[in-house]
Design an enzyme around this catalytic site. Structure first.
Site, mmCIF file in Angstrom:
data_model
loop_
_atom_site.group_PDB
_atom_site.id
_atom_site.type_symbol
_atom_site.label_atom_id
_atom_site.label_comp_id
_atom_site.label_asym_id
_atom_site.label_seq_id
_atom_site.Cartn_x
_atom_site.Cartn_y
_atom_site.Cartn_z
ATOM 1 N N SER A 156 39.206 39.670 36.520
ATOM 2 C CA SER A 156 37.838 39.891 36.067
ATOM 3 C C SER A 156 37.384 38.714 35.209
ATOM 4 O O SER A 156 37.438 37.569 35.652
ATOM 5 C CB SER A 156 37.764 41.226 35.321
ATOM 6 O OG SER A 156 36.437 41.622 35.098
ATOM 7 N N HIS B 34 37.949 48.067 40.504
ATOM 8 C CA HIS B 34 37.868 46.718 39.936
ATOM 9 C C HIS B 34 39.222 46.189 39.472
ATOM 10 O O HIS B 34 39.289 45.066 38.985
ATOM 11 C CB HIS B 34 36.886 46.743 38.752
ATOM 12 C CG HIS B 34 36.538 45.401 38.204
ATOM 13 N ND1 HIS B 34 35.920 44.416 38.961
ATOM 14 C CD2 HIS B 34 36.720 44.872 36.963
ATOM 15 C CE1 HIS B 34 35.735 43.338 38.212
ATOM 16 N NE2 HIS B 34 36.206 43.588 37.000
ATOM 17 N N ASP C 174 33.812 47.795 44.853
ATOM 18 C CA ASP C 174 33.966 47.431 43.447
ATOM 19 C C ASP C 174 32.584 47.452 42.815
ATOM 20 O O ASP C 174 31.726 46.620 43.141
ATOM 21 C CB ASP C 174 34.605 46.042 43.332
ATOM 22 C CG ASP C 174 34.873 45.614 41.893
ATOM 23 O OD1 ASP C 174 34.318 46.224 40.965
ATOM 24 O OD2 ASP C 174 35.639 44.654 41.698
#
Length: 299
Positions: free
Chosen positions: A120, A270, A242
């Protein structure tokens, strides 16, 4: 409960770095740097966790990776067992400050040809570190990355600015309620509720005030201008559903990174290193072995 490493950490070796010995130790303490599986000839894999987590989020991957790689794990300032007193609002007002920490860790351990793997915003921090100091990096692995979460006239990031402001306000007024809600959003409804609860525990372990600042910096960041400066091969790993980094973001990254390939996992959510660790390991190993040169793959 969050995963705890079963492998005993190896203390970082005493090495030289630009600056004094005290400065080197400060870097290692500041980010609670841990080295696992150190050994001559083993490639180094540096793991950069995402927002709200800490280095233990990699626990499902560590046992397999540590047999073949020297692993360098650390906590962003304000997370895990990092030194919260080292938090500097000016330095960490942008992702570049966190990226400088990654570069300093490489310097303190005298690392070269590092494989940087981030999740991320950690993926973007690692990418920015590779732009700041490309000599340290050989390859990048980016799990569920996003260079910009906001929708713009010519770009779809997935969030309207008003959505982000509401999310930040909820963090301010009800941090624990936000943690539960946001963890569920990240994991998605198709994954076991226990994974969302595990993720929420990570959020709740973080200093709430620093988490709010990190969230603001993360959600309002725009790293798109840096994509063309990435000079190393990149593996993009995306989940098929996601809510935070949708398929449009993966396609944008694939189109704008000079040397990238994209793998779309059958997993959802995610956090593929939590929800699909075996599938994630498989595509990571294939990339590091030089396989899967296609621009788009499905695992």
């Amino acid at each position: 409960m969050p995963f705890v490493y079963s492998t005993r950490p190896t203390p970082p070796a005493p090495v030289a770095v630009r600056g004094s010995l005290t400065e080197r130790h400060h870097v290692l303490r500041r980010n609670h740097v841990q080295v696992l599986g150190a050994g001559a000839g083993k490639p180094t894999l540096l793991l950069c966790h995402g927002f709200g987590c800490n280095q233990h989020i990699w626990g499902y991957l560590v046992p397999a990776l540590v047999t073949r790689y020297q692993l360098v794990l650390f906590d962003h300032v304000g997370a895990g067992e990092s030194d919260a007193q080292a938090y500097d609002p000016q330095k960490y007002a942008t992702l570049d400050g966190y990226a400088r920490d990654v570069v300093e860790i490489c310097q303190a351990l005298e690392l070269r040809q590092v494989i940087g793997m981030g999740h991320s915003v950690g993926a973007m921090i690692t990418m920015l570190a590779a732009v700041q100091a490309p000599a340290y990096f050989a390859k990048l692995i980016m799990l569920a990355p996003s260079p910009c979460y906001l929708n713009e006239p010519d770009y779809y990031g997935g969030f309207e600015r008003e959505d982000v402001q509401q999310l930040l306000e909820l963090m301010r007024t009800d941090y624990h309620g936000w943690a539960s809600m946001f963890a569920g959003l990240l994991m998605g409804p198709a994954n076991p509720a226990a994974l969302g609860e595990e993720l929420a525990q990570y959020f709740c372990q973080m200093n709430a005030a620093l988490a709010q600042e990190f969230a603001r910096v993360t959600l309002l960041a725009d790293s798109r201008a840096a994509l063309s400066q990435v000079s190393v091969p990149v593996l993009l790993v995306q989940c098929q559903q996601d809510a935070v980094a949708p398929a449009e973001v993966g396609a944008y990254l694939l189109a704008h990174l000079p040397h990238a390939q994209l793998v779309t996992l059958a997993a959802t959510g995610h956090c593929p290193h939590l929800s699909a660790p075996l599938e994630t390991l498989a595509v990571v190993e294939a990339f590091l072995a030089g396989k899967g040169a296609e621009r788009t793959l499905t695992a």
